[in-house]
Design an enzyme around this catalytic site. Structure first.
Site, mmCIF file in Angstrom:
data_model
loop_
_atom_site.group_PDB
_atom_site.id
_atom_site.type_symbol
_atom_site.label_atom_id
_atom_site.label_comp_id
_atom_site.label_asym_id
_atom_site.label_seq_id
_atom_site.Cartn_x
_atom_site.Cartn_y
_atom_site.Cartn_z
ATOM 1 N N TYR A 480 91.025 58.001 15.337
ATOM 2 C CA TYR A 480 90.127 59.051 14.959
ATOM 3 C C TYR A 480 91.058 60.325 14.847
ATOM 4 C CZ TYR A 480 85.940 61.794 13.970
ATOM 5 O OH TYR A 480 85.166 62.617 13.276
ATOM 6 N N SER A 560 85.254 58.117 8.747
ATOM 7 C CA SER A 560 84.918 59.571 8.918
ATOM 8 C C SER A 560 86.203 60.390 8.816
ATOM 9 C CB SER A 560 83.966 59.919 9.836
ATOM 10 O OG SER A 560 83.374 61.171 9.561
ATOM 11 N N ASP A 643 75.266 58.112 2.281
ATOM 12 C CA ASP A 643 75.810 58.998 3.083
ATOM 13 C C ASP A 643 75.880 60.545 2.716
ATOM 14 O OD1 ASP A 643 77.740 60.166 4.901
ATOM 15 O OD2 ASP A 643 79.194 58.617 4.731
ATOM 16 N N HIS A 678 75.811 57.346 6.780
ATOM 17 C CA HIS A 678 77.164 57.215 7.429
ATOM 18 C C HIS A 678 77.398 56.370 8.479
ATOM 19 C CE1 HIS A 678 80.667 59.687 7.791
ATOM 20 N NE2 HIS A 678 80.426 59.965 9.145
#
Length: 706
Positions: A480, A560, A643, A678
């Site tokens: 991430y 993301s 989203d 999302h």
């Protein structure tokens, strides 16, 4: 085609296909995506944006393009011969009862349960610990297709009323419904257009909530939202008459949240301009007409009120302490100059909760949990004995409770719920996971490697015991690296598909995350964002060098902000891996702040309008802009049509340009989930379908057997 015989062992199906050597999947021609002449100018530099039209997610031509792209993707995936067998296997793995930790409200104990393959988990309740469970709310009945989800519920202190939020199609926009808990009858009207909000009850009269005005122009899914507002809703009155408490036109681009202390004496308001740092306010509700008092008047650090004992406030903060500490202050003089340290900062990052009149200090030690129990005077009482090295979460309870619950998990330890006796510190097993997985067959180990600038980065690697490190193992590298988010060990049912086939799962803790506090976070933001990418590249190189895998057997994945990471990997090191999964990613770094609440991400990213240097830095690594004609790995971009956090236009534009520039033979697919957002609130069927397509695409493009 003929299948080889199937072997049944330990209830695990291993069917070996030889299709990878016998056939080639034909990819339909990609849609002829039109191009427009849109050009923006930043500090004298002209930047073409030929796919700008795809930002209009509700336009007929965009919808037609989505339909055509999904046709290409599904046509490709359905040709993978073992895809349906993989689906059946994952459904078997997923089909077990799943429980949440219980929580007490009024005379009831509540908990969530999913029977196995239910679209959404059901909220149950029972009287005390041993009563007969009954269904309280069943989100599976909210909609016919299971895509309307329960997104939180808040009870009055006496447990007699509850307000719950629902999301339709995965959107961040919520509706709020109030019910009486005794008979579940609805009280008053349904609130609409609520976004990024908790619900904070004040007695049984009403509650506080936060929201934006819905965009008046353009799409309600992608339109810019700037003015977050805190309202008070009094039961029995129209939402249109709700009182504005804080925020609005005078405080643009704020994220505003509010909650009450457990005794309901203090209203606590947090106002932030980004995902890091916040102003802090309190209001003493025990004094009629009291003013909202500013406790912290800048956005440089993070602070929240943890609890109070009478007039004494307990605040967790990272001011002058990047790993966080707990301080106390008198509410009559609450500003920073009066704060007194209660639990000092350590070398490990602190989060905290309270329960039974105690403070539970939850530390991250090299991205794994370490928990200590303190009394309200800051005296250490004990270290909680956890089952293993992994992640512990929970520990919250009301002050009068004698016990609390926590969930423990790791990459090889399925999520297990424990009951903690607060007085003795004794943990007992409450609910064991029913997943069909034997932890004794697998192992996780933490390694440390050096990034490009010699920074030491931790990574946890998980695989079946006895795996030979010969460079031939399929490996999924997931990360991430942003917004101070910490990736801690957690069990994934989906990952069993990889592990039981001799695969390896690796997770590095990149800079930009929060594993080592705010200092670690700041080393991966704005003009230091390349550190995040370098950390990930170094992780891949370490795994290849040490023969965990090879570039022909390496897949990379992130969602993301992690989708941005994988987009950057595709443009910076397409030679390093075989398969890529950029999910719901931020791909256009010059325009991300033009949509929904994207402006709040500027603390991490900076914006193209900040300065020439910032523009040039973003322009250089922005995945959409950094693409060029060359050979790229097999890629499946994933997003969803609803989203409204990272709008699908990011993935649409990136995917269209990647298809245009692909000069190699590997497929470039865009998988667009319909009636989804999302990620939160997806039905079980949607989740399984997405995971099946991911593993099938990876296995096929690596030539792996099933």
């Amino acid at each position: 085609m003929k299948k080889t015989p199937c072997l049944f062992a330990l209830a695990v199906l291993f069917c070996s296909y030889t299709y990878a050597q016998q056939m080639t999947i034909k990819t339909l021609p990609y849609p002829q995506t039109k191009k427009v002449d849109t050009v923006d100018t930043y500090f004298g530099t002209s930047v073409p944006d030929p796919y700008r039209w795809l930002e209009n997610d509700q336009a007929p031509d965009t919808k037609a393009w989505v339909k055509e792209e999904n046709k290409v993707t599904q046509d490709y995936l359905k040709q993978i011969p073992f895809r349906e067998d993989m689906r059946k296997r994952l459904e078997v793995l997923w089909n077990y009862e799943k429980y949440s930790a219980p929580f007490k409200e009024g005379r009831y104990t509540y908990f969530y349960k999913n029977d196995g393959l239910q679209s959404q988990s059901v909220l149950y309740r029972q009287v005390g610990d041993n009563g007969t469970p009954e269904i309280f709310l069943d989100p599976n009945k909210f909609s016919a297709d299971g895509t309307t989800s329960l997104q939180g519920i808040d009870f009055t202190k006496n447990g007699e009323l509850a307000a719950y939020q629902i999301s339709e199609g995965g959107s961040d926009w919520r509706k709020v419904i109030v019910i009486k808990t005794d008979d579940k009858s609805v009280v008053g009207d349904t609130l609409i257009d609520v976004k990024f909000s908790g619900l904070a009850w004040k007695g049984t009269d009403g509650f506080y909530y936060s929201s934006y005005d819905k965009p008046k122009a353009g799409s309600q899914l992608s339109g810019l939202t700037q003015y977050h507002k805190l309202y008070y809703h009094k039961l029995g009155t129209p939402q249109s008459t709700d009182q504005l408490i804080f925020g609005g036109d005078k405080t643009p681009r704020r994220y505003i949240g509010a909650y009450l202390t457990e005794d309901e004496r203090f209203l606590v308001i947090s106002a932030a301009t980004s995902t890091t740092g916040n102003e802090l306010y309190i209001q003493d509700l025990s004094k009629p007409g009291s003013q909202i008092i500013n406790v912290v008047n800048n956005f440089d650090n993070q602070h929240s009120v943890l609890d109070n004992v009478g007039n004494k406030l307990y605040i967790i903060t990272n001011i002058y302490s990047p790993n966080f500490k707990i301080v106390t202050v008198d509410a009559a003089n609450p500003t920073i100059t009066h704060w007194k340290d209660l639990i000092h900062e350590t070398k490990n990052v602190l989060t905290a909760s309270t329960g039974g009149g105690k403070i539970f200090a939850e530390y991250l030690k090299d991205a794994t949990s370490f928990v200590q129990q303190y009394d309200m005077d800051g005296k250490l009482e004990r270290t909680i004995n956890l089952p293993s090295v992994g992640t512990a979460s929970g520990f919250g309870a009301k002050k009068e409770e004698k016990e609390t619950y926590y969930t423990f998990t790791s990459y090889v330890y399925p999520a297990t719920i424990f009951k903690l006796n607060i007085a003795t510190g004794q943990s007992t097993l409450y609910k064991k996971s029913g997943v069909k997985f034997d932890p004794e067959l697998y192992e996780s180990k933490q390694v440390f490697y050096n990034s490009k600038d010699k920074t030491r980065i931790p990574m946890i690697i998980t695989y079946k015991k006895g795996t030979v490190l010969n460079g031939e193992n399929p490996l999924m590298l997931y990360a991430y690296g942003g917004f101070g988010v910490s990736l801690t060990p957690a069990f994934s049912t989906s990952n069993i598909i990889l592990l039981e086939h001799g695969g390896i799962y690796a997770v590095p803790n990149l800079r930009g995350g929060g594993e080592y506090g705010e200092t670690w976070h700041k080393k991966g933001i704005k003009l230091k964002k390349q550190n995040v990418f370098d950390d990930f590249i170094a992780a891949a190189e370490y795994l290849i060098k040490n023969k965990y895998t090879s570039k022909e057997k390496l897949a990379v994945s992130g969602g993301s902000n992690g989708g941005l990471l994988i987009g950057a990997m595709l443009t910076q090191r397409p030679d390093l891996f075989k398969v890529a999964f950029p999910a719901v990613g931020v791909m256009d770094m010059l325009r991300y702040n033009k949509f929904t609440a994207g402006a709040g991400w500027s603390y991490d990213y900076g914006t193209a309008e900040d300065s020439k240097a910032m523009f040039e830095y973003l322009y250089k690594y922005s995945p959409y802009h950094a693409l060029k004609p060359q050979a790229y790995p097999a890629t499946m971009v994933t997003t969803a049509d609803h989203d409204d956090r990272v709008v699908p236009a990011h993935s649409f534009k990136f995917g269209a340009r990647l298809q245009e520039y692909q000069k190699g033979t590997a497929p470039v697919l865009i998988r667009i989930e319909t009636n989804a957002g999302h990620g939160a609130g997806q039905s079980t069927a949607q989740v399984i379908s997405g995971q099946v397509d991911k593993w099938a695409f990876m296995f096929w493009n690596m030539g792996l057997k099933w």
